[in-house]
Enzyme design. Structure first.
Site, PDB file in Angstrom:
ATOM      1  N   HIS A  96       0.835  -1.211   0.000  1.00  0.00           N
ATOM      2  CA  HIS A  96       0.000   0.000   0.000  1.00  0.00           C
ATOM      3  C   HIS A  96       0.868   1.259   0.000  1.00  0.00           C
ATOM      4  O   HIS A  96       0.718   2.155   0.841  1.00  0.00           O
ATOM      5  CB  HIS A  96      -0.941  -0.005   1.214  1.00  0.00           C
ATOM      6  CG  HIS A  96      -1.864  -1.177   1.267  1.00  0.00           C
ATOM      7  ND1 HIS A  96      -2.902  -1.343   0.372  1.00  0.00           N
ATOM      8  CD2 HIS A  96      -1.910  -2.251   2.093  1.00  0.00           C
ATOM      9  CE1 HIS A  96      -3.555  -2.463   0.649  1.00  0.00           C
ATOM     10  NE2 HIS A  96      -2.954  -3.041   1.674  1.00  0.00           N
ATOM     11  N   GLU A 118      -1.290  -6.619  -3.148  1.00  0.00           N
ATOM     12  CA  GLU A 118      -2.500  -5.916  -3.576  1.00  0.00           C
ATOM     13  C   GLU A 118      -2.489  -5.487  -5.036  1.00  0.00           C
ATOM     14  O   GLU A 118      -3.512  -5.021  -5.550  1.00  0.00           O
ATOM     15  CB  GLU A 118      -2.769  -4.697  -2.683  1.00  0.00           C
ATOM     16  CG  GLU A 118      -1.835  -3.516  -2.890  1.00  0.00           C
ATOM     17  CD  GLU A 118      -0.573  -3.583  -2.042  1.00  0.00           C
ATOM     18  OE1 GLU A 118       0.159  -2.579  -1.995  1.00  0.00           O
ATOM     19  OE2 GLU A 118      -0.317  -4.646  -1.427  1.00  0.00           O
ATOM     20  N   ASP A 198     -22.071   2.661  -6.945  1.00  0.00           N
ATOM     21  CA  ASP A 198     -20.919   2.295  -7.769  1.00  0.00           C
ATOM     22  C   ASP A 198     -21.010   3.074  -9.077  1.00  0.00           C
ATOM     23  O   ASP A 198     -22.107   3.497  -9.485  1.00  0.00           O
ATOM     24  CB  ASP A 198     -20.892   0.789  -8.054  1.00  0.00           C
ATOM     25  CG  ASP A 198     -19.513   0.303  -8.468  1.00  0.00           C
ATOM     26  OD1 ASP A 198     -18.732  -0.094  -7.586  1.00  0.00           O
ATOM     27  OD2 ASP A 198     -19.212   0.344  -9.678  1.00  0.00           O
ATOM     28  N   ARG A 203     -21.988  -3.370 -13.119  1.00  0.00           N
ATOM     29  CA  ARG A 203     -21.778  -3.906 -11.778  1.00  0.00           C
ATOM     30  C   ARG A 203     -23.038  -3.730 -10.926  1.00  0.00           C
ATOM     31  O   ARG A 203     -23.406  -4.625 -10.150  1.00  0.00           O
ATOM     32  CB  ARG A 203     -20.592  -3.206 -11.111  1.00  0.00           C
ATOM     33  CG  ARG A 203     -20.280  -3.721  -9.708  1.00  0.00           C
ATOM     34  CD  ARG A 203     -19.992  -5.219  -9.691  1.00  0.00           C
ATOM     35  NE  ARG A 203     -19.553  -5.680  -8.375  1.00  0.00           N
ATOM     36  CZ  ARG A 203     -19.459  -6.954  -8.024  1.00  0.00           C
ATOM     37  NH1 ARG A 203     -19.785  -7.899  -8.897  1.00  0.00           N
ATOM     38  NH2 ARG A 203     -19.034  -7.284  -6.819  1.00  0.00           N
ATOM     39  N   LEU A 240     -11.589   1.229  -4.230  1.00  0.00           N
ATOM     40  CA  LEU A 240     -10.212   0.814  -4.525  1.00  0.00           C
ATOM     41  C   LEU A 240      -9.832   1.158  -5.949  1.00  0.00           C
ATOM     42  O   LEU A 240     -10.573   0.863  -6.886  1.00  0.00           O
ATOM     43  CB  LEU A 240     -10.053  -0.698  -4.322  1.00  0.00           C
ATOM     44  CG  LEU A 240      -8.688  -1.269  -4.725  1.00  0.00           C
ATOM     45  CD1 LEU A 240      -7.607  -0.793  -3.749  1.00  0.00           C
ATOM     46  CD2 LEU A 240      -8.721  -2.784  -4.782  1.00  0.00           C
ATOM     47  N   ASP A 270      -6.184   1.820   4.079  1.00  0.00           N
ATOM     48  CA  ASP A 270      -4.837   1.372   3.704  1.00  0.00           C
ATOM     49  C   ASP A 270      -4.294   2.151   2.521  1.00  0.00           C
ATOM     50  O   ASP A 270      -3.075   2.278   2.358  1.00  0.00           O
ATOM     51  CB  ASP A 270      -4.839  -0.118   3.359  1.00  0.00           C
ATOM     52  CG  ASP A 270      -4.762  -1.000   4.595  1.00  0.00           C
ATOM     53  OD1 ASP A 270      -4.107  -0.596   5.566  1.00  0.00           O
ATOM     54  OD2 ASP A 270      -5.362  -2.085   4.586  1.00  0.00           O
ATOM     55  N   MET A 301      -7.701  -4.145   9.376  1.00  0.00           N
ATOM     56  CA  MET A 301      -8.954  -4.707   9.888  1.00  0.00           C
ATOM     57  C   MET A 301      -8.938  -6.233   9.978  1.00  0.00           C
ATOM     58  O   MET A 301      -9.346  -6.805  10.990  1.00  0.00           O
ATOM     59  CB  MET A 301     -10.137  -4.249   9.038  1.00  0.00           C
ATOM     60  CG  MET A 301     -10.515  -2.792   9.252  1.00  0.00           C
ATOM     61  SD  MET A 301     -11.882  -2.279   8.189  1.00  0.00           S
ATOM     62  CE  MET A 301     -13.206  -3.314   8.813  1.00  0.00           C
TER      63      MET A 301
END
Length: 373
Positions: A96, A118, A198, A203, A240, A270, A301
């Protein structure tokens, strides 16, 4: 190759880089594995469990870092851990970097090769090493939010599921990815009224199909966010952009408009957080209040449920760790473009374009890094 697994030292971080079953796989492939004593204590795994899997247990992190060619961790290395890395080592962990200039500078200075969980990709464009922790964080976000909503914890005193004759709580989830979907699933399961925002209409259609109309789907705009958070009991930020800093989607003005005792949980913390009022917190001191609104912004978390998290993480990281050990980082990245997308730092260069852009570094592609090395 020598693979090192140090004990995690971030505040109340109980996960470990690999379970004994993963160690056994590496040993079977002919590699030496060095584990710091009590590294697995937080998930109920003893030194004897790791020794039975074929690992050598050593007294401290310094000995792990000195011995290892490949260091496998969970969380980003703390600065004194970065100082123990060198140019001949590979670090495989969550990084991150876009939200952490100090760590980035330390890794660049070390000359090490750092591959971030990630930003490793899959053929469908997903992030397979982030997915299990996103699932955990999404589910935990509602659990943590429900706890923070209790009056004794600073919240409004709202039960998310309500009771007969009393309306349920209102949950707004910003982001329909893995974390957001899991947050919504938990909130729906508790009986809350749930809205998901979103920016992808396809989606939103998928989410509507998944939940069969039990959630409200909304196309995400600044106006929609501002309107919805005003009446929310719990807002979950689940945004994200791979490798990059999270966009600030809920402004300080939006927070001022919210009800006293409402709760905001920022899963995106993060990557810097998606609320303008977010700042990193720890499991030891997880919340703070801004304009009467409780903020939960814990940066690790999944560390709250380390056993579940570690087993889920090893399931997805082990194949990549084996390839790095079996082939070395250069050949492993040359064989697998998806693993190559995980390369963030190598030999003093930044190798992920979003990180380079956010932090003002020159960008060197993974392919060029392999050639240069």
């Amino acid at each position: 190759m020598k693979v090192g697994i140090p004990k995690e030292i971030k505040n109340l971080e109980f996960r470990v880089g690999m379970v004994p079953a993963g160690v056994r796989e590496l040993v079977h492939d002919g590699h030496d594995v060095v584990v710091e004593t009590n590294a697995g204590a937080g998930i109920g795994m003893t030194d004897a469990d790791y020794q039975a899997a074929g690992a050598k247990v050593v007294a401290d992190a310094k000995r792990v870092f000195e011995a290892a060619d490949l260091v496998v961790k969970v969380k980003e290395p703390q600065l004194h851990e970065c100082a123990m890395l060198n140019k001949d080592q590979v670090l495989f962990t969550y990084l991150h970097l876009a939200a952490d200039r100090a760590q980035t500078e330390a890794l660049v200075k070390s000359g090490t090769t750092a591959i971030a969980y990630e930003t490793v990709t899959a053929s469908d464009g997903s992030l397979p090493l982030l997915t299990p922790m996103s699932e955990v964080a999404g589910r935990l976000s509602v659990q943590a939010g429900a706890f923070a909503l209790q009056k004794a914890n600073g919240g409004r005193g709202v039960l998310l599921g309500g009771v007969p004759g009393v309306a349920p709580g209102n949950v707004v989830v910003i982001g329909g990815g893995v974390s957001g979907l899991n947050a919504a699933d938990m909130a729906v399961g508790l009986g809350a009224r749930v809205t998901i925002l979103d920016r992808s209409v396809p989606r939103l259609r998928e989410i509507d199909d998944i939940f069969g109309g039990r959630v409200t789907t909304v196309y995400s705009t600044k106006q929609a966010i501002s309107d919805l958070v005003k009446d929310a009991d719990l807002v979950v930020g689940a945004v994200l952009i791979a490798g990059a800093a999270a966009p600030k989607l809920v402004s300080a003005e939006d927070v001022k408009s919210m009800r006293n005792g409402a709760v905001m949980v920022d899963i995106s913390i993060d990557q810097g957080g998606c609320f303008e009022t977010s700042k990193p917190t720890t499991h030891a001191d997880p919340t703070y209040v801004v304009d009467g609104v409780v903020h939960y912004c814990v940066t690790n978390m999944p560390g709250a449920v380390p056993r579940t998290s570690t087993f889920a993480l090893t399931n997805v990281t082990l194949p990549f760790a084996k390839n790095l050990a079996n082939y070395g980082w250069r050949e492993a990245l040359s064989r697998d473009q998806h693993l190559a997308n995980g390369l963030n730092v190598q030999g003093g260069h930044i190798n992920h374009e979003a990180v380079a852009k956010d932090l003002g570094y020159d960008y060197q592609s993974a392919a060029d890094a392999v050639k240069a090395a």
